[in-house]
Design a protein around this motif. Structure first.
Motif, PDB file in Angstrom:
ATOM      1  N   PRO A  16      -3.415  -6.438   7.572  1.00 45.40           N
ATOM      2  CA  PRO A  16      -4.028  -5.181   7.079  1.00 45.40           C
ATOM      3  C   PRO A  16      -4.177  -5.228   5.556  1.00 45.40           C
ATOM      4  N   TRP A  17      -5.209  -4.541   5.055  1.00 44.87           N
ATOM      5  CA  TRP A  17      -5.476  -4.614   3.613  1.00 44.87           C
ATOM      6  C   TRP A  17      -4.347  -4.000   2.788  1.00 44.87           C
ATOM      7  N   GLN A  19      -1.179  -4.317   3.515  1.00 39.76           N
ATOM      8  CA  GLN A  19      -0.171  -5.352   3.435  1.00 39.76           C
ATOM      9  C   GLN A  19      -0.540  -6.402   2.399  1.00 39.76           C
ATOM     10  N   ARG A  20      -1.812  -6.779   2.370  1.00 39.08           N
ATOM     11  CA  ARG A  20      -2.265  -7.766   1.378  1.00 39.08           C
ATOM     12  C   ARG A  20      -2.149  -7.206  -0.034  1.00 39.08           C
ATOM     13  N   LEU A  21      -2.471  -5.929  -0.216  1.00 37.22           N
ATOM     14  CA  LEU A  21      -2.353  -5.301  -1.529  1.00 37.22           C
ATOM     15  C   LEU A  21      -0.893  -5.242  -1.973  1.00 37.22           C
ATOM     16  N   ALA A  22      -0.002  -4.931  -1.042  1.00 39.02           N
ATOM     17  CA  ALA A  22       1.416  -4.868  -1.383  1.00 39.02           C
ATOM     18  C   ALA A  22       1.950  -6.240  -1.768  1.00 39.02           C
ATOM     19  N   ASP A  23       1.538  -7.275  -1.030  1.00 38.42           N
ATOM     20  CA  ASP A  23       2.004  -8.623  -1.354  1.00 38.42           C
ATOM     21  C   ASP A  23       1.471  -9.095  -2.709  1.00 38.42           C
ATOM     22  N   ALA A  24       0.199  -8.762  -3.006  1.00 37.95           N
ATOM     23  CA  ALA A  24      -0.394  -9.193  -4.272  1.00 37.95           C
ATOM     24  C   ALA A  24       0.216  -8.462  -5.467  1.00 37.95           C
ATOM     25  N   SER A  25       0.603  -7.212  -5.267  1.00 35.32           N
ATOM     26  CA  SER A  25       1.138  -6.414  -6.389  1.00 35.32           C
ATOM     27  C   SER A  25       2.650  -6.515  -6.512  1.00 35.32           C
TER      28      SER A  25
END
Length: 311
Positions: A16-17, A19-25
């Motif tokens: 999910p986007w 989840q990707r945003l949380a991992d990147a930040s």
């Protein structure tokens, strides 16, 4: 097997986007508290202080606060007290840093030699650095007071004074009081840093030089000074900036007097801000001092880099 791994790497990320945003930040979130603290404690006051230099900020004037442009700097260019404080700053900073460096180097060289009780001596030498500057200034003011202090009577006994008197009230010698207190208070800084640099010099170099017949001065000039040069450059740079901004002793011991003979730029800023309550003019003076210290720092760094490239 390699193709399978490559194929797996080329597959689209189906997470999910959010989840990707949380991992990147995630790395930025870990460093966010430190960044927020730096911005709140350093950058915000700096920006606000710079803005005050272009505004009329007087606490006793309810109608102040408006933008006045470069008016403070025009007044500063014609302020004779500022130029006097600038001359006093050069004298105060130069004498303090030079004497602190000389005595700090001597102490570091002595403490670098093994002897019985060296640990106790090191603790006593570094003790002034732990004394609060306000308390140090108060103690030295008492020492220079002929009513309760011994120094005027010692100077009188040595024939250096016609009568026991307070040099802090003498316009000709008043600056020497804070300088002596500052030298006493700042010697441990040079002693600590130079002693650490001395202990990092390989002892084999001294042994080889002694075998070749080099005397102590030749060893000091050819081995000790080259190894200490980078540390000396950094410590002198840092200490010069600190002493230029260091008004505690002067405010406590003389308050800038008598007749502004001990008024430096840092204490002049304190006077304008907290005695005359003119924060706008004080900010303009502080901005000029910041520019002068930045220019000095850049000059020292460029000189050091030039010497390193030459070597």
């Amino acid at each position: 097997m390699t193709m399978t791994a490559d194929t797996r790497d080329m597959r689209p990320d189906r997470r999910p986007w959010l989840q990707r945003l949380a991992d990147a930040s995630e790395p930025y979130l870990y460093s966010a508290p430190s960044l927020i603290l730096i911005i709140a404690v350093m950058l915000v006051p700096l920006v606000v202080g710079i803005s005050y230099a272009f505004r009329d900020i007087q606490l006793l004037n309810p109608f102040s606060g408006g933008f006045i442009g470069l008016e403070h700097f025009r007044a500063l260019s014609a302020d004779a007290a500022f130029y006097g404080a600038l001359r006093n700053t050069l004298w105060w900073t130069g004498a303090s840093v030079i004497l602190q460096f000389i005595f700090g180097l001597i102490l570091a060289l002595l403490l670098d030699k093994p002897f019985w009780g060296r640990g106790i001596v090191q603790a006593l030498v570094f003790l002034p650095w732990a004394v609060p500057s306000f308390l140090a200034g108060l103690n030295w003011a008492w020492l220079f007071n002929p009513v309760i202090g011994p120094i005027p009577h010692w100077l009188f006994g040595l024939g250096l004074m016609g009568a026991p008197s307070n040099i802090l009230s003498d316009p000709q010698y008043a600056m020497w009081g804070p300088i002596i207190a500052n030298v006493w208070w700042g010697i441990p800084f040079f002693a600590i840093t130079l002693l650490a640099a001395l202990q990092a010099i390989p002892r084999d170099l001294y042994e080889a030089a002694s075998i070749d017949g080099a005397g102590w001065f030749q060893r000091f000039r050819s081995i000790t000074l080259p190894f200490l040069a980078p540390t000396i450059a950094i410590t002198v740079l840092l200490r010069t900036v600190w002493v230029s901004n260091f008004a505690d002793l002067i405010v406590v011991m003389t308050g800038g007097g008598p007749a502004d003979r001990t008024q430096i730029v840092a204490s002049y800023i304190f006077t304008q801000a907290f005695r005359r309550l003119d924060f706008g003019y004080a900010s303009a003076i502080a901005l000029v001092l910041l520019a002068l210290l930045l220019a000095y720092s850049m000059l020292i760094i460029l000189l050091r880099q030039t010497l390193l490239n030459k070597d």
